[in-house]
Design an enzyme around this catalytic site. Structure first.
Site, mmCIF file in Angstrom:
data_model
loop_
_atom_site.group_PDB
_atom_site.id
_atom_site.type_symbol
_atom_site.label_atom_id
_atom_site.label_comp_id
_atom_site.label_asym_id
_atom_site.label_seq_id
_atom_site.Cartn_x
_atom_site.Cartn_y
_atom_site.Cartn_z
ATOM 1 N N LYS A 254 -18.430 -6.081 45.516
ATOM 2 C CA LYS A 254 -17.575 -5.927 46.696
ATOM 3 C C LYS A 254 -17.323 -4.467 47.040
ATOM 4 O O LYS A 254 -17.087 -4.119 48.173
ATOM 5 C CB LYS A 254 -16.228 -6.636 46.481
ATOM 6 C CG LYS A 254 -16.313 -8.136 46.408
ATOM 7 C CD LYS A 254 -15.978 -8.674 45.022
ATOM 8 C CE LYS A 254 -17.229 -8.811 44.159
ATOM 9 N NZ LYS A 254 -17.120 -8.883 42.769
ATOM 10 N N ARG A 255 -17.331 -3.658 46.018
ATOM 11 C CA ARG A 255 -17.141 -2.224 46.232
ATOM 12 C C ARG A 255 -18.077 -1.666 47.299
ATOM 13 O O ARG A 255 -17.751 -0.762 48.035
ATOM 14 C CB ARG A 255 -17.442 -1.466 44.935
ATOM 15 C CG ARG A 255 -16.332 -1.352 43.990
ATOM 16 C CD ARG A 255 -16.464 -0.186 42.990
ATOM 17 N NE ARG A 255 -17.764 0.419 42.813
ATOM 18 C CZ ARG A 255 -18.731 -0.069 42.049
ATOM 19 N NH1 ARG A 255 -18.572 -1.189 41.403
ATOM 20 N NH2 ARG A 255 -19.868 0.566 41.923
#
Length: 493
Positions: A254-255
């Site tokens: 997700k980063r």
RNA sequence: GUCUCCUUCGUCUAGUGGUUAGGACACCGGGUUUUCAUCCCGGCAACAGGGGUCCGACUCCCCUAGGAGAUGCCA
């Protein structure tokens, strides 16, 4: 050998790009070989299990147009295809190993294991279970059992020797047995199997011929081979797929941005683009071709062309692919695809009125080549349906011009607006051209004030077409507002 | 720490002993145009390093470096 492959996700989160890439490769391999593609739900982690994740799995595969030959919902000869429904099977096989002395009961508490790990970390010693329960005497075991102590079943990894497996891509991968995770858990306290046990048992009984899975599984490959040997089964062919990374070279997460397929779907990515692009991370057909439909990949895919090195997921390139596929759509298809976004943002009513629908249909040729994502449509077309929000009077004034000149242009357009809207595209342009000539300015300088007056922005779809879509009345109104704005500006100095 | 895997432009890749190392995205120029976008043309830019093997290495072997993954009662 009949090709039978499986995609076996665990329903603990939304389907993400990496997972779906594995699904795609499995699916394409099966299709290209005339084999079977099996879906199996690995829901042995009761803590993290999520109903929503399971539904997302089905929705995502359906959206991508991937159908499984055997699996949940459709069934098949090797079912059930949901591991929680095969509960007893795993215990049976774990106990079989127990009886044969190839596994043992471990009564260590999570607390003890945790403390052990802490210490190992502190002392920088190699990690792993210390095999504390490997050699308990029968008496000790009986006592603990009688006391009702919970236990897990661990696999007795041989201390000596080495184990290897043959990988289609990587060749021979060998590990010394002493380097293999010391005695992994096969059956958990709650009676559910761990991945290691479940995947081996299921792959065997489901007659899986090839295992295509991400390279993060390489370290447990040797362990799985040992399990096959312990059971006296033939292991399948292994093919470890390169991983999908983020821009910084770490495992995609997700980063880095959106990773779940639904997110892409909601933003307006087309399944064609996702399938095409995702397939190109780690696989290439040749040096010149990069556009493939799902159907083509079902024929052309081959394991030999898979790359060994991990690949970085390039959001920009996906977006480019998406734009390409959007432009391949017919106006009718695109209209349907775009409608949900317009409704969701309240640009059109839900359900759409006939009048709105008419505008949407007519505006698509103007919008199509400006879309990268389907959702781009809302910002692009809002001015056709909604009153435009405030813009600076200064924006109306083209480069190298002043307020007076701009006013003259707008007033000139206002007088001719009815004629312009009624004329066809070509005629309208001719009118503007002669207007520009008369006022001794460039065509662009005539159109820019109009553009801003009508759309509220210096960036817009082609303005002549836009004006025709908007109609005489609204256009005239907006021009008047613009004139007002400018005059006030001039008065205030 | 230990083990395993990996290494061609910024990114995705083609390339399997002899190539001006090719393409695509991104980026930068230019053109078309009604702004933007599309489209077209051009440019930038790579074989991680060091040893071998060979007449000849991006291609084969070894070492080093770097990166990643695994090391869970998660998969």
């Amino acid at each position: 050998m009949k090709v039978r492959v499986r995609y076996a996700p665990s329903p603990t989160g939304l389907q993400h790009i990496g997972g779906i890439r594995t699904a795609l490769f499995n699916y394409f391999f099966a299709r290209s070989k005339g084999g079977e593609f099996i879906l199996r739900v690995e829901d042995t982690d009761r803590e993290r299990y999520s109903e929503e994740a399971l539904q997302d799995l089905y929705d995502t595969l359906e959206w991508l147009g991937i159908q499984w030959d055997e699996g949940p919902v459709v069934g098949g000869p090797c079912g059930p295809y949901v591991q929680s429904e095969r509960f007893d099977l795993y215990r049976e096989y774990a106990e079989k190993l127990l009886e044969e002395g190839k596994a043992y009961r471990c009564f260590c508490t999570p607390e003890r294991l945790d403390a052990l790990r802490q210490e190992q970390k502190k002392e920088k010693k190699s990690f792993g279970y210390d095999r504390h329960c490997r050699n308990l005497s029968q008496e000790e075991i009986d006592n603990k059992l009688a006391a009702g102590m919970p236990y897990v079943i661990r696999f007795k990894v041989p201390l000596e020797g080495k184990t290897f497996f043959e990988d289609v891509l990587l060749g021979k991968v060998t590990r010394k047995n002493k380097d293999i995770s010391p005695d992994p858990i096969l059956l958990k306290t709650d009676g559910f199997p761990t991945y290691h046990l479940a995947n081996v048992v299921d792959d065997h009984f489901m007659k899986i011929s090839h295992i295509l899975r991400a390279q993060e599984w390489i370290p447990s490959g040797a362990l799985h081979v040992m399990l096959y040997e312990a059971f006296g089964w033939e292991p399948p062919v292994y093919c470890h797929l390169p991983m999908v990374m983020g821009k910084d070279g770490q495992k995609l997460s997700k980063r880095h941005g959106s990773t779940s397929v639904v997110e892409f779907r909601e933003k307006g990515y087309l399944p064609e683009a996702i399938i095409n692009y995702v397939s190109m991370v780690g696989w290439a057909y040749d040096d010149k071709r990069e556009f493939f439909t799902r159907e083509e990949l079902e024929k052309l895919f081959s394991l030999e062309k898979i790359n060994k090195a991990p690949g970085v997921f390039d959001y920009k390139k996906l977006e480019w692919f998406n734009g390409q596929y959007i432009r391949k759509k017919s106006m009718e298809e695109l209209t349907e695809l775009v409608l949900p976004y317009l409704k969701k943002e309240g640009i059109v009513s839900d359900p759409v009125t006939e009048e709105e629908m008419e505008t949407v249909k007519n505006m698509m040729p103007l919008m199509a080549e400006r879309l990268h994502l389907l959702s781009d449509i809302t910002k692009l077309s809002a001015f056709l349906f909604k009153d435009i929000t405030g813009y600076e009077a200064a924006a109306l004034i083209p480069k190298k011009m002043d307020a007076e000149g701009t006013l003259r242009i707008l007033k000139e357009i206002l007088t001719a607006i009815e004629e312009i809207v009624k004329a066809d595209e070509q005629e309208a342009e001719t009118i503007f051209r002669s207007m520009a000539e008369k006022l001794e300015v460039k065509l662009g300088s005539v159109l820019m004030p109009l553009r801003v007056a009508v759309t509220g922005s210096t960036v817009s779809p082609p303005i002549i077409g836009s004006v025709k879509l908007l109609g005489v009345q609204k256009t005239a109104e907006r021009i008047k507002i613009a004139i007002d704005k400018l005059e006030r500006e001039v008065l205030n100095g």
